[in-house]
Write an enzyme that holds these catalytic residues in place. Structure first.
Site, PDB file in Angstrom:
ATOM      1  CG  HIS A 178      -2.027  -0.955   1.162  1.00 35.82           C
ATOM      2  ND1 HIS A 178      -2.593  -1.538   2.269  1.00 35.82           N
ATOM      3  CD2 HIS A 178      -2.705  -1.451   0.105  1.00 35.82           C
ATOM      4  CE1 HIS A 178      -3.572  -2.347   1.894  1.00 35.82           C
ATOM      5  NE2 HIS A 178      -3.655  -2.304   0.593  1.00 35.82           N
ATOM      6  NE  ARG A 283      -6.477  -0.932  -9.930  1.00 30.91           N
ATOM      7  CZ  ARG A 283      -5.644  -0.013 -10.388  1.00 30.91           C
ATOM      8  NH1 ARG A 283      -6.016   1.270 -10.397  1.00 30.91           N
ATOM      9  NH2 ARG A 283      -4.449  -0.336 -10.838  1.00 30.91           N
ATOM     10  NE  ARG A 317     -10.075  -4.937 -12.291  1.00 33.21           N
ATOM     11  CZ  ARG A 317      -8.898  -4.742 -11.704  1.00 33.21           C
ATOM     12  NH1 ARG A 317      -7.785  -5.127 -12.314  1.00 33.21           N
ATOM     13  NH2 ARG A 317      -8.823  -4.144 -10.528  1.00 33.21           N
ATOM     14  CG  ASN A 436       0.482  -5.120 -11.628  1.00 33.68           C
ATOM     15  OD1 ASN A 436       1.389  -4.738 -12.348  1.00 33.68           O
ATOM     16  ND2 ASN A 436      -0.287  -4.288 -10.964  1.00 33.68           N
ATOM     17  CG  ASP A 437      -2.908 -10.705 -10.605  1.00 31.14           C
ATOM     18  OD1 ASP A 437      -2.187 -10.897  -9.619  1.00 31.14           O
ATOM     19  OD2 ASP A 437      -4.072 -10.289 -10.520  1.00 31.14           O
ATOM     20  CB  CYS A 484      -4.487  -1.928 -17.794  1.00 34.13           C
ATOM     21  SG  CYS A 484      -5.150  -3.504 -17.197  1.00 34.13           S
TER      22      CYS A 484
END
Length: 524
Positions: A178, A283, A317, A436-437, A484
């Site tokens: 974070h 998001r 999304r 990222n994932d 993205c």
């Protein structure tokens, strides 16, 4: 002495070291258990009031973190054991520390990175209340200091005045934490995963968060070199801002679309639509806080962004809950949440919640150029089920005479099964690579674990090969492909992404100028 680490937020800081782990003031015990109870109640109240005050001025990313902390402090399950200890004779500070340390130990002992990461939140909550108990005013870092320690709490970051410079150097930490996200959005230099702990030294330290290191007790030569590098970095940032108003293009004139990622409708208030090509990722998790959002709440949020963007596309999304994004009343506790019921899998398992979001999106579509994408798709059947639900809800709205429109439906490419065999998805409207994932799953290296941060790189040949194959599939079939993830806004990664064929990136608003500047320097 130079200590190497990993850059989490690029930049330079020169200043004194400030130890985040310095002892707090001593708590003054009370005369009775009743007074101790009142003391802890007051401290919890003070900590909650501080959080509420910060939430009122925070941006969407920070507000989400603070709201999670506030919800934890409001939970009697967290404070109950502390009050029980007070009743048995313990002072408030010891009772609170013991209760929170027991919770933290449980999270630290987990074999799941997500739960270990949440231990940082619990430490933050623990320390906020302890500070309120001791009224510790000596924990404020001097202006321009480099804060160092094992890790840093989000509230500590948000309470720090960064207007006079300064930075962060951590033994642990993560580039996906974070605080790292907050640091990047505010331009605060930050290095994590230092190879050695810092020791307090007299004089200044030099934090080079562009290359990922810190120099203790620097020599005059080291100071001179550092200041030259810092000035050059600042100049590059200034030059980058001149690219904001221009369409992005490479050195040889190849056009590249650059869109922005947003997490909350309020984010667009600070963005000039003329500086970007639309929203590549909106998001929707921000809506799913303490209570599940109703249809009208979602509709208004989506409409605001669509109207702001005008004719430019807004890719929303569907809710990507699960994994590192728990939602009360929606997500489930699992042994391995990153490989469990998350993203589209969870939405398809909870149609009562998913259908509400679908209706809100269909109703918002007439107000702009909407595109909708599904997260964590692994099989074509998941996409087909989700698309069928959109068709069902559209027919139901039309039958009731409610204005609606079917947007183009696409998918996130973040599960390796899709990147390896994209031909199964020839019927989708578009593909958006979630770097990222995808990187995390390809490299088997959690993006919030500093110990394996060196493995989590989108520039690894295996990851780039998959991105390139998806891009080639898009060109062959005429299906638009974008990216993205964080890599899209990383100047060091952009050349590799363009080299494998990408021509559409979506970045954090704070990275927009540097991304465009990086593109302009690439000979493609």
């Amino acid at each position: 002495m130079r200590i190497e680490g990993v850059s989490a937020s690029a930049g330079y800081a020169e200043g004194p070291l400030f130890d985040l782990g310095r002892p707090a003031s001593i708590y003054a015990s009370k005369a009775s258990a009743a007074e101790e109870k009142m003391s802890l109640e007051a401290a919890i109240g003070t900590a909650m009031n501080r959080l509420v005050a910060m939430i009122e001025t925070a941006d969407s990313d920070a507000a989400g973190i603070l709201e999670f902390h506030l919800a934890m402090l409001e939970d009697d399950a967290l404070s109950g054991p502390a009050f029980a200890s007070i009743a048995s004779g313990k002072p408030a500070d010891a009772a609170w520390r013991q209760a929170l340390d027991a919770e933290i130990a449980g999270y630290d002992a987990s074999d799941q990175d997500y739960f270990r990461a949440r231990a940082t939140d619990l430490r933050d909550i623990r320390d906020q209340v302890l500070r309120a108990l001791t009224e510790d005013g000596g924990s404020t870092a001097p202006a321009g200091a480099i804060l160092h320690g094992e890790d840093i709490a989000p509230t500590r970051f948000l309470e720090t005045d960064w207007s006079h410079g300064g930075g962060i150097a951590l033994k642990a930490g993560s580039t996906a934490s974070h605080v790292a996200m907050l640091a990047r959005s505010r331009g605060v230099p930050m290095v994590v995963g230092l190879r050695e702990p810092l020791t307090a030294v007299a004089g200044i330290a030099l934090l080079d968060a562009e290359h990922g290191n810190i120099v203790l007790a620097p020599s005059a030569v080291e100071i001179g070199s550092f200041r030259q590098a810092s000035s050059a970095f600042t100049a590059r940032q200034g030059d980058a801002r001149t690219f904001l108003a221009r369409p992005a293009a490479t050195k040889y004139g190849t056009a590249v679309r650059v869109q922005v990622n947003i997490a909350d409708p309020r984010d667009v208030d600070a963005i000039d639509i003329e500086t970007c090509d639309g929203v590549g990722l909106m998001r929707t998790e921000f809506l799913f806080g303490k209570t599940l959002p109703d249809e009208e709440t979602q509709y208004r949020a989506y409409r605001k962004v669509l109207e702001w963007a005008g004719e430019k596309p807004v890719t929303i999304r569907t809710v990507d809950a699960g994994g590192d994004k728990p939602v009360p009343g929606f997500t489930v506790e699992e042994g391995n949440p990153f490989l469990g019921l998350r993203g589209i899998r969870l939405s398809l398992a909870r149609l009562d919640i998913f259908r509400v979001q679908i209706r809100a999106l269909l109703r918002a579509a007439p107000h702009g150029n909407l595109k909708v994408m599904f997260p964590m798709i692994a099989t074509s059947e998941e996409y087909e089920r989700a698309a069928a639900l959109f068709a069902e809800e559209r027919a139901a709205l039309a039958a009731r005479g409610i204005a609606q429109e079917m947007p183009p439906l696409g998918i996130m490419v973040e599960v390796p099964s899709v990147a390896i065999a994209p031909e199964a998805f020839a019927g989708v409207a578009f593909l958006s690579i979630g770097s990222n994932d995808l990187t995390q799953y390809v490299m088997a290296a959690a993006r919030d674990n500093a110990a394996v941060a060196h493995l989590n790189s989108v520039r690894h040949p295996a990851v780039l090969r998959l991105i390139g194959s998806v891009s080639a599939f898009g060109r062959e079939t005429g299906i638009p492909v974008s990216l993205c993830g964080d890599a899209g806004g990383d100047p060091a990664s952009i050349p590799s992404l363009l080299e494998v064929g990408l021509r559409d990136l979506s970045v954090a608003p704070a990275q927009l100028a540097m991304a465009k500047a990086a593109i302009a320097d690439i000979p493609v």
